[in-house]
Design a protein around this motif. Structure first.
Motif, PDB file in Angstrom:
ATOM      1  N   GLY A   8       0.819  -1.198   0.000  1.00  0.00           N
ATOM      2  CA  GLY A   8       0.000   0.000   0.000  1.00  0.00           C
ATOM      3  C   GLY A   8       0.859   1.257   0.000  1.00  0.00           C
ATOM      4  O   GLY A   8       1.667   1.457   0.909  1.00  0.00           O
ATOM      5  N   GLY A   9       0.682   2.085  -1.044  1.00  0.00           N
ATOM      6  CA  GLY A   9       1.484   3.294  -1.181  1.00  0.00           C
ATOM      7  C   GLY A   9       0.722   4.553  -0.835  1.00  0.00           C
ATOM      8  O   GLY A   9       0.995   5.615  -1.406  1.00  0.00           O
ATOM      9  N   GLY A  10      -0.220   4.457   0.111  1.00  0.00           N
ATOM     10  CA  GLY A  10      -0.937   5.633   0.569  1.00  0.00           C
ATOM     11  C   GLY A  10      -0.220   6.280   1.746  1.00  0.00           C
ATOM     12  O   GLY A  10       0.961   6.029   1.999  1.00  0.00           O
ATOM     13  N   VAL A  11      -0.947   7.100   2.472  1.00  0.00           N
ATOM     14  CA  VAL A  11      -0.340   7.891   3.539  1.00  0.00           C
ATOM     15  C   VAL A  11       0.311   7.008   4.603  1.00  0.00           C
ATOM     16  O   VAL A  11       1.459   7.230   5.000  1.00  0.00           O
ATOM     17  N   ASP A  31       2.905  -0.549  -4.475  1.00  0.00           N
ATOM     18  CA  ASP A  31       1.895   0.495  -4.640  1.00  0.00           C
ATOM     19  C   ASP A  31       0.833   0.019  -5.623  1.00  0.00           C
ATOM     20  O   ASP A  31       1.138  -0.299  -6.775  1.00  0.00           O
ATOM     21  N   GLU A  34      -3.120   3.772  -6.669  1.00  0.00           N
ATOM     22  CA  GLU A  34      -3.910   4.922  -6.256  1.00  0.00           C
ATOM     23  C   GLU A  34      -4.221   4.857  -4.768  1.00  0.00           C
ATOM     24  O   GLU A  34      -4.708   3.853  -4.272  1.00  0.00           O
ATOM     25  N   SER A  35      -3.926   5.941  -4.089  1.00  0.00           N
ATOM     26  CA  SER A  35      -4.309   6.073  -2.680  1.00  0.00           C
ATOM     27  C   SER A  35      -5.729   6.600  -2.601  1.00  0.00           C
ATOM     28  O   SER A  35      -6.167   7.393  -3.440  1.00  0.00           O
ATOM     29  N   ARG A  56      -3.151  15.288  -4.140  1.00  0.00           N
ATOM     30  CA  ARG A  56      -2.257  14.603  -5.058  1.00  0.00           C
ATOM     31  C   ARG A  56      -0.834  15.160  -4.964  1.00  0.00           C
ATOM     32  O   ARG A  56       0.136  14.422  -5.053  1.00  0.00           O
ATOM     33  N   LEU A  59       0.692  13.667  -1.862  1.00  0.00           N
ATOM     34  CA  LEU A  59       1.121  12.290  -2.088  1.00  0.00           C
ATOM     35  C   LEU A  59       2.423  12.233  -2.878  1.00  0.00           C
ATOM     36  O   LEU A  59       3.312  11.426  -2.581  1.00  0.00           O
ATOM     37  N   ARG A  63       5.843  10.525  -1.495  1.00  0.00           N
ATOM     38  CA  ARG A  63       6.559   9.459  -2.215  1.00  0.00           C
ATOM     39  C   ARG A  63       8.013   9.857  -2.451  1.00  0.00           C
ATOM     40  O   ARG A  63       8.921   9.024  -2.327  1.00  0.00           O
ATOM     41  N   SER A 112      -3.083  -1.359   3.062  1.00  0.00           N
ATOM     42  CA  SER A 112      -3.762  -1.381   1.765  1.00  0.00           C
ATOM     43  C   SER A 112      -5.272  -1.247   1.883  1.00  0.00           C
ATOM     44  O   SER A 112      -6.013  -2.065   1.368  1.00  0.00           O
ATOM     45  N   ALA A 161      -6.143  11.727   7.044  1.00  0.00           N
ATOM     46  CA  ALA A 161      -4.777  11.607   6.540  1.00  0.00           C
ATOM     47  C   ALA A 161      -3.745  11.759   7.648  1.00  0.00           C
ATOM     48  O   ALA A 161      -2.772  11.003   7.722  1.00  0.00           O
TER      49      ALA A 161
END
Length: 245
Positions: A8-11, A31, A34-35, A56, A59, A63, A112, A161
């Motif tokens: 999972g590449g979100g926050v 990732d 999309e987060s 965006r 994010l 990253r 995720s 977030a």
């Protein structure tokens, strides 16, 4: 074998990866592309942005920070996770991905939301509430399976977030402390803070003089000025259930 694989590449996943990578752990972020935060039109309640910030853009910067810390990224979706050797709980984990080679890691952080089907073979203790599944954890994000952690919304943290980032950092630190990393505290201190008292600089800490402090500040300001120089031509992602003309 990676030290840490973060799904999972979100926050939450990004925050965790910054801490594990800075502690010297070989960190891979898988990732999904999309987060959930990308659906946010404007992020208004995150400290440090008095008038809000485009979600965006936030994010992208997160990253970049994770990459600067040493995290590697792979685009894809994890479909299954399992112990490499069921007779050896220290053997690590194998993660299968769609259309890719299996990955191996000593520790796994699930970040995720809201996909966790890949954890079913590990029996980490998923909890169903309505149509959603969460993962049961202790206060530091550890699941019932040693070496497997959950961070952010997946671990039943509030859907904000700043909370996801904080919890991801907390879980990342738990991974660091559970590993063999020689680590004390992720902190950059002014020159002499430790050594001026006759102490060694602890693992994970760093002392810098004024010249280096000014150099880092200049670099940080230049990076942010460039990042915010132009409007971001990227629209929020609409919820999949919303019909489009």
């Amino acid at each position: 074998m990676r030290d840490v694989c973060i799904v999972g590449g979100g926050v939450a996943g990004l925050a965790a990866s910054i801490f594990t990578a800075r502690a010297g752990l070989d960190t891979l972020v898988i990732d999904g592309g999309e987060s959930i935060l990308a659906r946010n039109a404007s992020l208004e309640n995150y400290p440090g942005f008095p008038d809000g910030v485009d979600a965006r853009r936030y994010l992208r910067l997160s990253r970049e920070q994770a990459r600067n810390a040493g995290s590697a990224f792979e685009l894809g979706r994890v479909t299954r996770s399992e112990l490499i050797d069921t007779n050896d709980l220290e053997s690590g984990f194998r993660l299968e991905t769609e259309g890719g080679e299996p990955l191996e890691a000593r520790r796994v952080i699930a970040a995720s939301w809201s996909d966790s089907d890949y954890l079913v073979p590990l029996d980490v203790g998923r909890i169903q509430r309505g149509s959603k599944h969460f993962v049961s954890t202790d206060a530091a994000g550890r699941t019932a399976v040693d070496g497997v952690y959950a961070a952010g919304r997946l671990a039943e943290e509030p859907h904000q977030a700043i909370v996801a980032a904080g919890h991801g950092a907390k879980v990342g630190l738990a991974v660091v402390h559970d590993s063999d990393a020689n680590f004390y505290h992720d902190w950059v201190a002014p020159a002499g803070y430790f050594t001026g008292r006759g102490r060694d600089v602890p693992p994970g800490c760093e002392e810098i003089d004024d010249n280096e402090r000014h150099r880092r500040d200049e670099r940080a300001r230049a990076q942010l000025l460039e990042a915010f120089d132009e409007p971001l031509d990227e629209a929020p992602t609409m919820h999949p259930s919303v019909e489009r003309d």
